[in-house]
Design a protein around this motif. Structure first.
Motif, PDB file in Angstrom:
ATOM      1  N   UNK A 202     -20.166   6.128  17.277  1.00 22.28           N
ATOM      2  CA  UNK A 202     -19.673   6.631  15.991  1.00 22.28           C
ATOM      3  C   UNK A 202     -18.255   7.190  16.146  1.00 22.28           C
ATOM      4  N   UNK A 203     -18.052   7.988  17.218  1.00 26.83           N
ATOM      5  CA  UNK A 203     -16.716   8.552  17.452  1.00 26.83           C
ATOM      6  C   UNK A 203     -15.702   7.428  17.620  1.00 26.83           C
ATOM      7  N   UNK A 204     -16.092   6.385  18.356  1.00 24.89           N
ATOM      8  CA  UNK A 204     -15.172   5.267  18.568  1.00 24.89           C
ATOM      9  C   UNK A 204     -14.839   4.609  17.237  1.00 24.89           C
ATOM     10  N   UNK A 205     -15.860   4.391  16.403  1.00 24.71           N
ATOM     11  CA  UNK A 205     -15.621   3.721  15.120  1.00 24.71           C
ATOM     12  C   UNK A 205     -14.671   4.545  14.254  1.00 24.71           C
ATOM     13  N   UNK A 206     -14.876   5.864  14.273  1.00 26.12           N
ATOM     14  CA  UNK A 206     -13.982   6.734  13.504  1.00 26.12           C
ATOM     15  C   UNK A 206     -12.552   6.607  14.012  1.00 26.12           C
ATOM     16  N   UNK A 207     -12.393   6.680  15.349  1.00 25.57           N
ATOM     17  CA  UNK A 207     -11.053   6.619  15.929  1.00 25.57           C
ATOM     18  C   UNK A 207     -10.410   5.251  15.698  1.00 25.57           C
ATOM     19  N   UNK A 208     -11.200   4.180  15.848  1.00 28.96           N
ATOM     20  CA  UNK A 208     -10.655   2.829  15.653  1.00 28.96           C
ATOM     21  C   UNK A 208     -10.228   2.657  14.197  1.00 28.96           C
ATOM     22  N   UNK A 209     -11.057   3.154  13.273  1.00 30.46           N
ATOM     23  CA  UNK A 209     -10.700   3.069  11.854  1.00 30.46           C
ATOM     24  C   UNK A 209      -9.448   3.879  11.591  1.00 30.46           C
TER      25      UNK A 209
END
Lengths: 457, 116
Positions: A106-113
């Motif tokens: 989830x953290x990765x998805x937030x950062x990638x977005x």
């Protein structure tokens, strides 16, 4: 039970046995559960016959047969387990790891977005990719690397102080990229564009090592991380290329042009997100998949050694020296950087305790030839500076060559001592990890100090 | 007497499926049952049984589930499926053919070693 601490002792024996089983890649958690249940049945039966718990345990384990045999049989049935899989949400393993993996995802998805959207923010203020100017050239790393650093800092639970330092350094990067009055065709703007991403990469490194800045081991981990990250990024880029080819041709086939979408959304946003995703992949797959960067290093170290040697022989035969064209000098700088990269990754992959081998000699050959080439380049460069005077470009290049020369010279000496059994391998490792800040400092100097010194030429 | 490896391998599936056809069971109990059925002559190892159970599960002949029967530990129980029953019937048919053929060619007078 005749022994008072029998049950406790027995439980700890079970725990030990379980841990031992879990180290086998062929046996997953549910297998361990199943086999443990079996072992317990066996022990129960034996204690019922009158054996003491510890005796029963010994016999039961013995009956179970060697774990090697057991693992071999399991491997035959579950060969897919030996292909270590990267489980994004871990369909094996306990709930705690699963929760961690999910949080990371989830953290990765937030950062990638965040990274993907960041690059579109300037467009809101009327700054577009195809506009005149060098805004995107100098700022590109600033859209994504803070997100990657943020992800890593979040994962490491970095302290407030470190976070403040990271923010300050990125702010410094923003200042360096945007506040200097550099003309679009100046050398300074090119230097900022090419050096700022590397300078910021060291900031990412700071987030990576987090509170263990002084630890040589953690710095070496960051070198490994960088190599793996690069490999993943290239793989993602290849996949993205394939996607673009299909997107273009399928939409062409129905008479719609996807070009604008690709140019303005897919490539920039995807590229920015990929930087974060690649970083997350390296983190997620640690210990799951063998690292690939060291393997590539092993393949290319001999090849590069041969090329460098051939070049030196050719230079010696033709007495020509190196052509003083700027493009050539840049090429040599890149070559030396690659040699350094090969050296760093083979060091990061090497077992420090392994005995000396042919590969170490090969590496010495590579480093020494790189050193000679670096000296030749420096010689040519000094001549060039004497002839044309100093410019931002040749000053930056000169500095890089001196920084590299110092690194390679000492690395060559340490490797030589190592091959001759005069010194251990850890000295080489320590030298390289200690040297990292020197690279970082020089990169920042090029970005922040050289432009004003040369009056933003 | 020891049953040869080949024969153990060939008979393993019908034996396990046969035991599970009697009712669901778990690894340790299956091993005990095999030992009882053969009077101790068939001595399977864990390294043989569990991978076999896992293979039968993968093939869809059996289903496995973790259950807690009152008063006992949580255990992985195996249950034969419809497909497993069909497989068992098929294997039984084949084994009967083999055994009948063997019985016809074995002279009645051939002494049976080891049993007396």
């Amino acid at each position: 039970m005749t022994v008072t601490n029998g049950p406790d002792e027995l439980e700890s024996q079970f725990a030990q046995w379980r841990e031992y089983v879990r180290r086998r890649p062929e046996l997953i958690a549910s297998d361990a559960d199943e086999l443990e249940d079996h072992l317990r049945d066996s022990v129960d039966e034996l204690t019922a016959l009158g054996l003491r718990p510890d005796e029963a345990f010994l016999i039961a384990v013995k009956r179970m047969g060697g774990l090697d045999d057991l693992s071999r049989e399991f491997a035959r049935e579950h060969s897919e387990r030996l292909w270590k899989q990267l489980m994004f949400l871990g369909d094996s393993g306990d709930t705690a790891t699963k929760a961690t993996l999910r949080r990371d995802l989830i953290a990765m998805l937030v950062c990638a977005a965040g990274a993907a959207l960041s690059i579109k923010v300037p467009a809101l203020f009327g700054q577009h990719f195809d506009d005149e100017g060098t805004f995107y050239e100098t700022n590109v790393a600033l859209f994504t690397l803070p997100w990657l650093a943020g992800f890593l800092a979040w994962r490491r639970r970095a302290g407030l102080r470190l976070c403040a330092v990271l923010v300050a350094l990125f702010a410094l990067g923003v200042a360096g990229a945007n506040f200097y009055p550099v003309a679009d065709d100046s050398q300074s703007v090119n230097l900022i564009g090419s050096h700022l991403p590397i300078a910021l990469w060291f900031v990412v490194g700071l987030a990576y090592v987090s509170d263990e800045v002084r630890s040589s081991r953690r710095r070496m981990d960051f070198i490994r991380f960088s190599g793996e990250w690069f490999v993943y990024l290239v793989l993602i880029a290849l996949g993205g290329g394939v996607l673009i080819v299909f997107l273009t041709s399928t939409f062409d086939a129905i008479g719609l042009g996807a070009d604008d979408f690709i140019t303005y959304w897919l490539v920039p946003c995807g590229g920015m997100a990929a930087v974060v995703v690649a970083g997350w992949l390296v983190e997620a797959k640690q210990g799951v998949i063998e690292n690939i960067a060291p393997v590539l290093t092993r393949l290319f170290t001999p090849l590069f050694a041969v090329v460098l040697l051939a070049f030196l022989v050719a230079t010696g035969l033709t007495h020509g020296g190196i052509d003083v064209e700027r493009e050539n000098l840049v090429m040599f700088d890149l070559l030396l950087a690659i040699v350094l990269g090969l050296l760093l990754y083979s060091i990061s992959a090497r077992n420090p305790l392994a005995p000396r081998g042919t590969f170490d000699v090969l590496q010495l050959v590579l480093v020494v030839s790189a050193l000679v080439i670096d000296a030749l380049v420096l010689l040519t460069m000094t001549g060039r500076i004497a002839e044309y005077g100093t410019t931002p470009n040749n000053t930056a290049a000169l500095g890089e060559n001196i920084v590299l020369l110092a690194n390679l010279a000492w690395a060559a000496w340490l490797l030589f001592s190592f091959v001759r059994r005069r010194a251990g391998f850890p000295a080489i490792e320590r030298w390289q990890t200690t040297y990292l800040p020197v690279f970082a400092v020089w990169m920042w100097v090029v970005v922040l100090v050289l432009p004003p010194v040369f009056n933003f030429r | 007497m020891r049953v040869t490896k080949d024969l153990v391998a060939a008979s393993a599936t019908p034996i396990v499926l046969g035991i599970l056809a009697e009712g669901e069971s778990y690894g340790y109990a299956i091993l005990r049952r095999i030992s009882d059925l053969s009077g101790g002559e068939l001595d399977w190892t864990e390294g043989f049984l569990y991978p076999l159970l896992h293979r039968l599960e993968r093939l869809g002949h059996v289903e496995a589930s973790w259950q807690t029967v009152t008063g006992e530990r949580r255990r992985k129980y195996y249950r034969i499926t419809k497909q497993g029953l069909a497989e068992l019937a098929e294997q039984r048919h084949q084994w009967t053919t083999v055994v009948e053929a063997l019985q016809q060619i074995w002279p009645q007078t051939l002494p049976l070693e080891g049993t007396a």
